[in-house]
Design a protein around this motif. Structure first.
Motif, PDB file in Angstrom:
ATOM      1  N   ALA A   3       4.598 -24.127  -3.150  1.00  0.00           N
ATOM      2  CA  ALA A   3       4.373 -24.374  -1.726  1.00  0.00           C
ATOM      3  C   ALA A   3       3.082 -25.149  -1.492  1.00  0.00           C
ATOM      4  CB  ALA A   3       4.340 -23.050  -0.971  1.00  0.00           C
ATOM      5  N   ALA A   4       2.009 -24.753  -2.172  1.00  0.00           N
ATOM      6  CA  ALA A   4       0.728 -25.427  -1.976  1.00  0.00           C
ATOM      7  C   ALA A   4       0.791 -26.878  -2.430  1.00  0.00           C
ATOM      8  CB  ALA A   4      -0.375 -24.687  -2.737  1.00  0.00           C
ATOM      9  N   PHE A   5       1.471 -27.129  -3.538  1.00  0.00           N
ATOM     10  CA  PHE A   5       1.633 -28.510  -4.014  1.00  0.00           C
ATOM     11  C   PHE A   5       2.401 -29.337  -2.992  1.00  0.00           C
ATOM     12  CE2 PHE A   5       4.180 -31.642  -6.448  1.00  0.00           C
ATOM     13  CZ  PHE A   5       3.132 -32.427  -6.928  1.00  0.00           C
ATOM     14  N   GLY A   6       3.460 -28.770  -2.451  1.00  0.00           N
ATOM     15  CA  GLY A   6       4.242 -29.489  -1.448  1.00  0.00           C
ATOM     16  C   GLY A   6       3.447 -29.762  -0.186  1.00  0.00           C
ATOM     17  N   PHE A   7       2.733 -28.757   0.303  1.00  0.00           N
ATOM     18  CA  PHE A   7       1.948 -28.933   1.525  1.00  0.00           C
ATOM     19  C   PHE A   7       0.783 -29.903   1.336  1.00  0.00           C
ATOM     20  CE2 PHE A   7       3.511 -24.572   2.906  1.00  0.00           C
ATOM     21  CZ  PHE A   7       4.299 -25.089   3.930  1.00  0.00           C
ATOM     22  N   ALA A   8       0.227 -29.967   0.117  1.00  0.00           N
ATOM     23  CA  ALA A   8      -0.966 -30.782  -0.111  1.00  0.00           C
ATOM     24  C   ALA A   8      -0.646 -32.205  -0.538  1.00  0.00           C
ATOM     25  CB  ALA A   8      -1.848 -30.114  -1.175  1.00  0.00           C
ATOM     26  N   LYS A   9       0.424 -32.399  -1.341  1.00  0.00           N
ATOM     27  CA  LYS A   9       0.607 -33.700  -1.989  1.00  0.00           C
ATOM     28  C   LYS A   9       1.915 -34.417  -1.670  1.00  0.00           C
ATOM     29  CE  LYS A   9      -3.294 -33.743  -4.258  1.00  0.00           C
ATOM     30  NZ  LYS A   9      -4.328 -34.747  -3.912  1.00  0.00           N
ATOM     31  N   LEU A  10       2.891 -33.723  -1.156  1.00  0.00           N
ATOM     32  CA  LEU A  10       4.186 -34.366  -0.925  1.00  0.00           C
ATOM     33  C   LEU A  10       4.351 -34.761   0.539  1.00  0.00           C
ATOM     34  CD1 LEU A  10       6.566 -32.114  -3.073  1.00  0.00           C
ATOM     35  CD2 LEU A  10       5.268 -34.151  -3.752  1.00  0.00           C
ATOM     36  N   ARG A  11       5.137 -35.800   0.749  1.00  0.00           N
ATOM     37  CA  ARG A  11       5.449 -36.237   2.101  1.00  0.00           C
ATOM     38  C   ARG A  11       6.703 -35.511   2.567  1.00  0.00           C
ATOM     39  NH1 ARG A  11       4.613 -42.830   1.548  1.00  0.00           N
ATOM     40  NH2 ARG A  11       2.358 -42.768   1.053  1.00  0.00           N
ATOM     41  N   ILE A  12       6.501 -34.490   3.395  1.00  0.00           N
ATOM     42  CA  ILE A  12       7.591 -33.654   3.886  1.00  0.00           C
ATOM     43  C   ILE A  12       7.554 -33.683   5.403  1.00  0.00           C
ATOM     44  CG2 ILE A  12       8.597 -31.339   3.905  1.00  0.00           C
ATOM     45  CD1 ILE A  12       7.144 -30.835   1.262  1.00  0.00           C
ATOM     46  N   ALA A  13       8.681 -33.969   6.011  1.00  0.00           N
ATOM     47  CA  ALA A  13       8.739 -34.045   7.469  1.00  0.00           C
ATOM     48  C   ALA A  13       8.389 -32.694   8.089  1.00  0.00           C
ATOM     49  CB  ALA A  13      10.144 -34.469   7.904  1.00  0.00           C
ATOM     50  N   GLY A  14       7.414 -32.726   8.999  1.00  0.00           N
ATOM     51  CA  GLY A  14       7.036 -31.517   9.717  1.00  0.00           C
ATOM     52  C   GLY A  14       6.329 -30.472   8.879  1.00  0.00           C
ATOM     53  N   LYS A  15       5.700 -30.905   7.760  1.00  0.00           N
ATOM     54  CA  LYS A  15       5.109 -29.904   6.869  1.00  0.00           C
ATOM     55  C   LYS A  15       3.930 -29.174   7.509  1.00  0.00           C
ATOM     56  CE  LYS A  15       1.894 -32.905   4.276  1.00  0.00           C
ATOM     57  NZ  LYS A  15       1.526 -33.379   2.927  1.00  0.00           N
ATOM     58  N   GLU A  16       3.215 -29.838   8.418  1.00  0.00           N
ATOM     59  CA  GLU A  16       2.103 -29.161   9.076  1.00  0.00           C
ATOM     60  C   GLU A  16       2.604 -28.051   9.990  1.00  0.00           C
ATOM     61  OE1 GLU A  16      -1.156 -29.427   8.613  1.00  0.00           O
ATOM     62  OE2 GLU A  16      -0.694 -30.808   6.971  1.00  0.00           O
ATOM     63  N   VAL A  17       3.738 -28.284  10.639  1.00  0.00           N
ATOM     64  CA  VAL A  17       4.326 -27.244  11.489  1.00  0.00           C
ATOM     65  C   VAL A  17       4.710 -26.037  10.641  1.00  0.00           C
ATOM     66  CG1 VAL A  17       6.236 -26.661  13.022  1.00  0.00           C
ATOM     67  CG2 VAL A  17       5.159 -28.930  13.157  1.00  0.00           C
ATOM     68  N   TRP A  18       5.375 -26.301   9.508  1.00  0.00           N
ATOM     69  CA  TRP A  18       5.765 -25.212   8.617  1.00  0.00           C
ATOM     70  C   TRP A  18       4.548 -24.495   8.051  1.00  0.00           C
ATOM     71  CZ3 TRP A  18      10.432 -23.569   9.069  1.00  0.00           C
ATOM     72  CH2 TRP A  18      11.462 -24.458   9.364  1.00  0.00           C
ATOM     73  N   PHE A  19       3.490 -25.244   7.756  1.00  0.00           N
ATOM     74  CA  PHE A  19       2.279 -24.635   7.212  1.00  0.00           C
ATOM     75  C   PHE A  19       1.652 -23.675   8.219  1.00  0.00           C
ATOM     76  CE2 PHE A  19      -2.379 -24.811   6.533  1.00  0.00           C
ATOM     77  CZ  PHE A  19      -2.421 -24.202   5.293  1.00  0.00           C
ATOM     78  N   TRP A  20       1.555 -24.101   9.468  1.00  0.00           N
ATOM     79  CA  TRP A  20       0.947 -23.231  10.478  1.00  0.00           C
ATOM     80  C   TRP A  20       1.843 -22.052  10.822  1.00  0.00           C
ATOM     81  CZ3 TRP A  20      -3.964 -23.163  11.237  1.00  0.00           C
ATOM     82  CH2 TRP A  20      -4.703 -24.326  10.986  1.00  0.00           C
ATOM     83  N   LEU A  21       3.147 -22.226  10.736  1.00  0.00           N
ATOM     84  CA  LEU A  21       4.047 -21.086  10.908  1.00  0.00           C
ATOM     85  C   LEU A  21       3.847 -20.060   9.791  1.00  0.00           C
ATOM     86  CD1 LEU A  21       7.386 -22.809  12.031  1.00  0.00           C
ATOM     87  CD2 LEU A  21       5.890 -21.347  13.415  1.00  0.00           C
ATOM     88  N   LEU A  22       3.618 -20.581   8.582  1.00  0.00           N
ATOM     89  CA  LEU A  22       3.347 -19.688   7.455  1.00  0.00           C
ATOM     90  C   LEU A  22       2.050 -18.920   7.679  1.00  0.00           C
ATOM     91  CD1 LEU A  22       4.138 -18.756   4.561  1.00  0.00           C
ATOM     92  CD2 LEU A  22       2.742 -20.642   3.701  1.00  0.00           C
ATOM     93  N   LEU A  23       1.018 -19.622   8.169  1.00  0.00           N
ATOM     94  CA  LEU A  23      -0.265 -18.961   8.416  1.00  0.00           C
ATOM     95  C   LEU A  23      -0.163 -17.933   9.542  1.00  0.00           C
ATOM     96  CD1 LEU A  23      -2.966 -21.763   8.078  1.00  0.00           C
ATOM     97  CD2 LEU A  23      -2.081 -20.187   6.358  1.00  0.00           C
ATOM     98  N   ALA A  24       0.766 -18.153  10.466  1.00  0.00           N
ATOM     99  CA  ALA A  24       0.947 -17.181  11.548  1.00  0.00           C
ATOM    100  C   ALA A  24       1.334 -15.812  11.003  1.00  0.00           C
ATOM    101  CB  ALA A  24       2.003 -17.676  12.529  1.00  0.00           C
ATOM    102  N   ALA A  25       1.939 -15.791   9.816  1.00  0.00           N
ATOM    103  CA  ALA A  25       2.319 -14.525   9.197  1.00  0.00           C
ATOM    104  C   ALA A  25       1.102 -13.686   8.822  1.00  0.00           C
ATOM    105  CB  ALA A  25       3.179 -14.779   7.959  1.00  0.00           C
TER     106      ALA A  25
END
Length: 262
Positions: free
Chosen positions: A78-100
């Protein structure tokens, strides 16, 4: 970086460090000294005389190792994907994860119990392992993402130019650089899994499947309150965590520093 250049500054820093450490060390000193009160080492002998120490340690080890493995794999990917890959809407998914991170464990006990009962997982270690891993992943991903962002993208680009796939880049180029953050993840997850109390208490009713955090309960009941036994059991429970931290201390501190600062 701040550096104490004079003797006076160094003494001041040491005094400050001692003052800050005292609130954390005092309970440990009380716990260890209290475990020897009265009968000394006999307090530890009566803990082992319960006959469940080996079983409880084995169960805690199974839960801790399984949780660490699950958290490690999920966090790194997950960290590799959020940091280095181009994923549509990854910042939204990241902040949703942090909401947990805002969800306390106690609030989740009832739905977790219902889910475990529905899928016939009650009294199974997996009913503890999965929730523990899920509760730990948001924080470890937050740390690991910052660490991955500090790895130069040029290394990945060089691997891609040489014909490596993204999975090969991740496994052969990125993963060898993650030892510090991996140590931090292992230690943090070990502490969380080894100290788990509410989930094992709720999910594991069979004495043969219970964990070391329930060991002190052997010395408290409606009619007894053996505090020396409770403290001796607590010391025995804490020993594996201390050994793990001392073994990985160098990498753990580097990993936390690298994960906290980009």
């Amino acid at each position: 970086m701040f550096e104490a250049r004079t003797t006076r500054d160094r003494i001041g820093l040491h005094v400050l460090a001692v003052v800050l450490a005292l609130p954390f060390l005092a309970p440990l000193v009380v716990m260890v000294s209290g475990s020897f009160a009265g009968r000394g080492w006999s307090n530890y002998e009566k803990v082992f005389a319960t006959g469940v120490v080996g079983t409880y340690f084995r169960n805690s080890l199974i839960i801790a190792v399984s949780t660490i493995a699950l958290v490690y794999v999920v966090t790194m990917l997950a960290a590799f994907g959020f940091a280095k890959l181009r994923i549509a809407g990854k910042e939204v998914w990241f902040w949703l994860l942090l909401a947990a991170l805002t969800m306390p464990e106690a609030v989740l006990l009832t739905p977790l119990f219902v889910t475990a009962s529905t899928f016939d997982l009650y009294n199974e270690h997996i009913a503890v392992i999965l929730p523990l891993a899920a509760l730990q992943v948001p924080f470890t991903v937050l740390l690991a993402r910052s660490f991955f962002q500090g790895i130069p993208s040029e290394l990945m680009e060089a691997g891609r130019v040489d014909g490596a796939s993204i999975l090969q880049v991740f496994w052969r180029i990125v993963m060898p650089l993650t030892r510090p953050i991996a140590a931090a993840i292992v230690v943090l997850t070990l502490i969380s899994a080894w100290n788990a109390y509410l989930l094992p208490l709720l999910m594991l009713n069979d004495p043969d499947r219970q964990v070391v955090t329930l060991l002190p309960s052997f010395f408290t009941s409606q009619y007894t309150n053996d505090q020396t036994g409770v403290l001796a059991a607590a010391v025995i429970t804490a020993v594996p965590q201390i050994i793990a931290y001392l073994s990985l201390q160098k990498y753990f501190e580097r990993g936390l520093a690298a994960g906290a600062l980009k």
